[in-house]
Write a protein that holds these residues in place. Structure first.
Motif, PDB file in Angstrom:
ATOM      1  N   UNK A 169       0.833  -1.205   0.000  1.00 54.93           N
ATOM      2  CA  UNK A 169       0.000   0.000   0.000  1.00 54.93           C
ATOM      3  C   UNK A 169       0.876   1.267   0.000  1.00 54.93           C
ATOM      4  N   UNK A 170       0.417   2.305  -0.687  1.00 51.88           N
ATOM      5  CA  UNK A 170       1.168   3.575  -0.754  1.00 51.88           C
ATOM      6  C   UNK A 170       0.311   4.719  -0.228  1.00 51.88           C
ATOM      7  N   UNK A 177      -4.440   4.376  -3.774  1.00 53.84           N
ATOM      8  CA  UNK A 177      -3.561   3.205  -3.808  1.00 53.84           C
ATOM      9  C   UNK A 177      -4.354   1.898  -3.855  1.00 53.84           C
ATOM     10  N   UNK A 178      -4.066   1.086  -4.855  1.00 50.43           N
ATOM     11  CA  UNK A 178      -4.563  -0.292  -4.920  1.00 50.43           C
ATOM     12  C   UNK A 178      -3.332  -1.173  -4.839  1.00 50.43           C
ATOM     13  N   UNK A 185      -8.343  -5.893  -9.899  1.00 52.52           N
ATOM     14  CA  UNK A 185      -9.562  -5.690 -10.704  1.00 52.52           C
ATOM     15  C   UNK A 185     -10.164  -4.291 -10.536  1.00 52.52           C
ATOM     16  N   UNK A 186     -10.256  -3.787  -9.306  1.00 50.62           N
ATOM     17  CA  UNK A 186     -10.851  -2.457  -9.093  1.00 50.62           C
ATOM     18  C   UNK A 186      -9.966  -1.375  -9.713  1.00 50.62           C
ATOM     19  N   UNK A 187      -8.648  -1.572  -9.610  1.00 52.86           N
ATOM     20  CA  UNK A 187      -7.716  -0.614 -10.224  1.00 52.86           C
ATOM     21  C   UNK A 187      -7.910  -0.575 -11.743  1.00 52.86           C
ATOM     22  N   UNK A 188      -8.038  -1.746 -12.361  1.00 51.98           N
ATOM     23  CA  UNK A 188      -8.186  -1.784 -13.826  1.00 51.98           C
ATOM     24  C   UNK A 188      -9.514  -1.167 -14.258  1.00 51.98           C
TER      25      UNK A 188
END
Ligand code: NDP
Ligand code: OXD
Length: 312
Positions: A169-170, A177-178, A185-188
């Motif tokens: 995590x960042x 951050x994902x 999947x949520x990031x894409x």
């Protein structure tokens, strides 16, 4: 101290001058060398970009392998690479700046429909397309390390809706951050403009494949500034030809230079650049390399040591 420079793509004379300005006692040798010039046993450091397989092991007494690039896949792919030598990658402000500019440039180019205006201009058509607020443009960065974080901050400062994906995590202002496989999947689904800035490792080779691309919103743009090996080329071409992706910018390729008969060159939806997103600048890079050598000579841990178990 003796340093062996191994690269077909960087200027040894400039690196020699810049490094000797920092470290007065460094004797600089360029591979391949005349076998009488120096005994390989006396080489203390190797400074390298894509060294030919089997060359680094010729210098058994080196204290470290210093990479001329941020990515070290061109070094670790050597099947005969000694595994007991520290490998240090290059981190440099000018590299981060070059990469950030490249990414901001192409993000804005596609965000502001510049390709469509070029087509309109060719037919002398005066037409104004809708202008989308940057805050409504969802940009995703695969890899939030030195370069990804720098580009993410710059895009966030221009009000883009930015997310990043990493191993851990960042916390970066303006960047959602994902992380990990669960976060992908949520990031894409967020990423209308997807930028790849991952290192090339066993875990990331071929990551940009049909499965990943199918999870992007329709008409997404893909920008690859990392390594060609991240991409399954046939899957990328299929996603373009099926109109799932609208445009692609590729700076890196599975084979470099890109072969002249490769379909990317002529594809109307592909922009090709010759691995220039960010170039290592000897003047600043040498200061960083010299500082790492000083640290090693003092018995300290160098900056940005590679963890070979992770591969980056
Ligand atoms: P860093 O090592 O600083 O960052 C790598 C990032 O990728 C980190 O955020 C890391 O996560 C993340 N990551 C690595 N593996 C995974 C994984 N399996 N799943 C999720 N996230 C992962 O690298 P840099 O930013 O300095 O450089 C990135 C790459 O850019 C280089 O390796 C090189 O290939 C490329 N490059 C290309 C250039 C060009 O001109 N085209 C120029 C310079 C570099 P975490 O932080 O959690 O560890
Ligand atoms: C790098 C590159 O890794 O230029 O530094 O690709």
């Amino acid at each position: 101290m003796n340093l062996m420079f191994i690269s077909n793509e960087d200027r040894d004379d400039t690196w020699c001058e810049c490094l000797q300005a920092e470290l007065h006692d460094v004797a600089f040798y360029t591979w391949p060398i005349d076998s009488n010039a120096i005994n390989p046993l006396d080489i203390d450091y190797v400074l390298a970009w894509k060294p030919p397989s089997g060359v680094i092991k010729k210098f058994p007494n080196i204290k470290a392998i210093l990479s001329l690039g941020a990515g070290i896949d061109g070094i670790t792919c050597d099947p005969e690479l000694p595994t007991d030598k520290p490998i240090v990658r290059l981190v440099d402000d000018s590299l981060s700046q070059g990469m950030t500019h490249f990414i901001v440039y192409w993000t804005i180019h596609h965000h502001r429909d510049m390709d469509k205006y070029q087509i309109l201009e060719a037919s002398k058509t005066w037409a104004q397309l809708p202008q989308v607020d940057a805050s409504h443009r969802r940009v995703g960065i695969l890899g939030l390390g030195e370069l990804g974080a720098s580009a993410g901050r710059a895009l966030a400062s221009l009000q883009f809706n930015v997310a990043g994906w990493s191993q851990s995590e960042k916390k970066i202002d303006g960047v959602t951050s994902y992380f990990g496989d669960d976060g992908l999947p949520a990031f894409l689904a967020h990423s209308e403009i997807l930028i790849c800035l991952l290192p090339l490792t066993d875990a990331t080779t071929g990551i940009v494949n049909a499965k990943l691309l199918s999870q992007l919103p329709k008409n997404s743009v893909f920008i690859n500034c990392a390594r060609g090996g991240h991409v399954v080329d046939d899957d990328l071409l299929a996603a373009l030809d099926q109109n799932h992706l609208s445009k692609v910018v590729l700076d890196v390729f599975n084979t470099e230079p890109l072969p002249t008969d490769h379909p990317y060159w002529k594809h109307p939806k592909v922009t090709v650049t010759p691995h220039i997103a960010a170039l290592t600048a000897p003047h600043s890079g040498a200061k960083y390399v010299a500082e790492n050598i000083r640290r090693i000579e003092r018995g300290e841990v160098p900056m940005n040591l590679i963890d070979l178990t992770k591969g980056y």
